[in-house]
Design a protein around this motif. Structure first.
Motif, mmCIF file in Angstrom:
data_model
loop_
_atom_site.group_PDB
_atom_site.id
_atom_site.type_symbol
_atom_site.label_atom_id
_atom_site.label_comp_id
_atom_site.label_asym_id
_atom_site.label_seq_id
_atom_site.Cartn_x
_atom_site.Cartn_y
_atom_site.Cartn_z
ATOM 1 N N GLU A 57 0.803 -1.590 -0.140
ATOM 2 C CA GLU A 57 -0.136 0.102 -0.499
ATOM 3 C C GLU A 57 1.011 1.408 -0.095
ATOM 4 O O GLU A 57 0.572 2.182 -0.560
ATOM 5 N N ALA A 58 2.539 0.993 0.641
ATOM 6 C CA ALA A 58 2.398 2.440 1.192
ATOM 7 C C ALA A 58 3.591 2.416 -0.668
ATOM 8 O O ALA A 58 3.793 3.531 -1.242
ATOM 9 N N ALA A 59 4.134 1.786 -1.349
ATOM 10 C CA ALA A 59 4.011 1.492 -2.655
ATOM 11 C C ALA A 59 3.390 2.100 -3.463
ATOM 12 O O ALA A 59 3.542 3.182 -4.838
ATOM 13 N N GLN A 60 2.151 1.798 -3.325
ATOM 14 C CA GLN A 60 1.459 2.448 -3.797
ATOM 15 C C GLN A 60 0.921 3.929 -4.234
ATOM 16 O O GLN A 60 1.411 4.611 -4.693
ATOM 17 N N LEU A 61 0.991 4.177 -2.763
ATOM 18 C CA LEU A 61 1.559 5.866 -2.325
ATOM 19 C C LEU A 61 2.269 6.500 -2.617
ATOM 20 O O LEU A 61 1.910 7.259 -3.587
ATOM 21 N N GLU A 62 3.837 6.024 -3.371
ATOM 22 C CA GLU A 62 4.215 6.372 -3.564
ATOM 23 C C GLU A 62 4.136 6.437 -5.128
ATOM 24 O O GLU A 62 4.861 7.716 -5.540
ATOM 25 N N GLU A 63 3.676 5.745 -5.837
ATOM 26 C CA GLU A 63 3.554 5.669 -7.073
ATOM 27 C C GLU A 63 2.524 6.821 -7.389
ATOM 28 O O GLU A 63 2.640 7.727 -8.609
ATOM 29 N N ASP A 64 1.394 6.751 -6.790
ATOM 30 C CA ASP A 64 0.372 7.655 -6.890
ATOM 31 C C ASP A 64 0.619 9.924 -6.729
ATOM 32 O O ASP A 64 0.433 10.331 -7.793
ATOM 33 N N ARG A 65 1.907 9.555 -6.079
ATOM 34 C CA ARG A 65 2.216 10.831 -5.731
ATOM 35 C C ARG A 65 3.373 11.071 -7.339
ATOM 36 O O ARG A 65 3.375 12.042 -7.356
ATOM 37 N N ASP A 66 3.852 10.641 -7.243
ATOM 38 C CA ASP A 66 4.705 10.962 -8.841
ATOM 39 C C ASP A 66 4.129 10.664 -9.735
ATOM 40 O O ASP A 66 4.299 12.144 -9.823
ATOM 41 N N GLN A 67 2.874 10.496 -9.876
ATOM 42 C CA GLN A 67 1.824 10.957 -10.783
ATOM 43 C C GLN A 67 1.056 11.760 -10.680
ATOM 44 O O GLN A 67 1.194 12.457 -11.664
ATOM 45 N N LEU A 68 1.004 12.823 -9.470
ATOM 46 C CA LEU A 68 0.174 13.732 -9.229
ATOM 47 C C LEU A 68 2.061 14.769 -9.764
ATOM 48 O O LEU A 68 0.577 15.443 -10.687
ATOM 49 N N LEU A 69 2.504 14.514 -9.770
ATOM 50 C CA LEU A 69 3.536 15.544 -9.604
ATOM 51 C C LEU A 69 3.849 15.662 -10.579
ATOM 52 O O LEU A 69 4.155 16.738 -11.702
ATOM 53 N N THR A 70 3.537 14.162 -12.197
ATOM 54 C CA THR A 70 3.925 14.376 -13.735
ATOM 55 C C THR A 70 2.725 15.027 -13.896
ATOM 56 O O THR A 70 2.985 15.758 -14.966
ATOM 57 N N THR A 71 1.591 15.309 -13.976
ATOM 58 C CA THR A 71 0.463 15.474 -14.316
ATOM 59 C C THR A 71 0.666 17.174 -13.534
ATOM 60 O O THR A 71 0.069 17.941 -15.230
ATOM 61 N N LEU A 72 0.688 16.986 -12.248
ATOM 62 C CA LEU A 72 1.826 18.305 -12.261
ATOM 63 C C LEU A 72 1.921 19.616 -13.353
ATOM 64 O O LEU A 72 1.995 20.512 -14.179
ATOM 65 N N ASP A 73 3.254 18.336 -13.312
ATOM 66 C CA ASP A 73 4.055 19.142 -14.581
ATOM 67 C C ASP A 73 3.571 19.319 -16.311
ATOM 68 O O ASP A 73 4.039 20.414 -16.578
ATOM 69 N N SER A 74 2.828 18.682 -15.874
ATOM 70 C CA SER A 74 1.964 18.433 -18.008
ATOM 71 C C SER A 74 1.580 19.845 -17.719
ATOM 72 O O SER A 74 0.945 19.943 -19.299
ATOM 73 N N VAL A 75 0.807 20.225 -16.784
ATOM 74 C CA VAL A 75 -0.134 21.512 -16.877
ATOM 75 C C VAL A 75 0.128 22.463 -18.136
ATOM 76 O O VAL A 75 -0.216 23.289 -18.580
#
Length: 202
Positions: A57-75
């Motif tokens: 579950e922690a690894a999934q949270l880590e992955e979700d955080r990275d995905q959020l940061l990548t999506t924010l940068d794509s703005v």
């Protein structure tokens, strides 16, 4: 030493949740059917499964955080940005940066046991990926090709393009858990490039 009440309450709740899942003792079963050691091992087996679930579950949270940061940068690369006035674009960028800074306050880390050679290999892999991320701001097409060459180094099924032998060698020196995380990270970056391409041609 005093214990903060919220912390104490959460600890009690967590302990209670674990205890609810512990194997129940059947008083009708003869005590000599299982030795004390077997009973303790049974308990430890169950706790180990809880630990592995927590790590997952922690690894999934880590992955979700990275995905959020990548999506924010794509703005920054959305076609809509070109339609904004300079002041409006600045407002949007500041808003996105504020959310990104807030997201970066979340730190999730799943430790993996490594020897020194695996530590060195992971450091090299992270250095190569960091360089790839920096290239996104300079030339996203070049960065995309590098990303593809890294993804090819992680898989037996190659995407169109070359395979980076240096990256492959470094990756093979990493611990198995690290190899899996690196592959997921690169796949996320490749998906990001695909979204950029769709936005550019819409």
């Amino acid at each position: 030493m005093d214990v903060d009440q919220p912390f104490a309450s959460s600890s009690v709740m967590a302990t209670s949740m674990v205890l609810q899942t512990l194997p129940k003792v059947d008083e009708n079963v003869s005590l000599d059917q299982k030795s004390p050691k077997d009973r303790i091992i049974e308990l430890l087996d169950m706790l180990e499964s809880h630990v592995e679930k927590l790590r997952k579950e922690a690894a999934q949270l880590e992955e979700d955080r990275d995905q959020l940061l990548t999506t924010l940068d794509s703005v920054r690369h959305l076609d809509y940005m070109n339609q904004l006035t300079e002041n409006d674009a600045d407002d949007v960028i500041r808003y996105a940066d504020r959310i990104m800074s807030r997201c970066q306050t979340v730190e999730v880390r799943v430790m993996t046991q490594r020897d020194q050679m695996q530590e060195d290999a992971l450091s090299q892999v992270n250095h190569l990926i960091d360089g790839l991320v920096m290239d996104i701001r300079n030339d996203h097409e070049v960065a995309k090709q590098r990303c593809i060459s890294y993804v090819n180094a992680c898989s037996s099924i190659m995407v169109d393009g070359a395979m980076d032998k240096i990256f492959e060698s470094a990756l093979l020196g990493c611990a198995l858990d690290d190899q899996k995380r690196v592959k997921k990270r690169l796949q996320g970056l490749l998906n990001y490039f695909e979204r950029l391409r769709v936005q550019m041609f819409d």
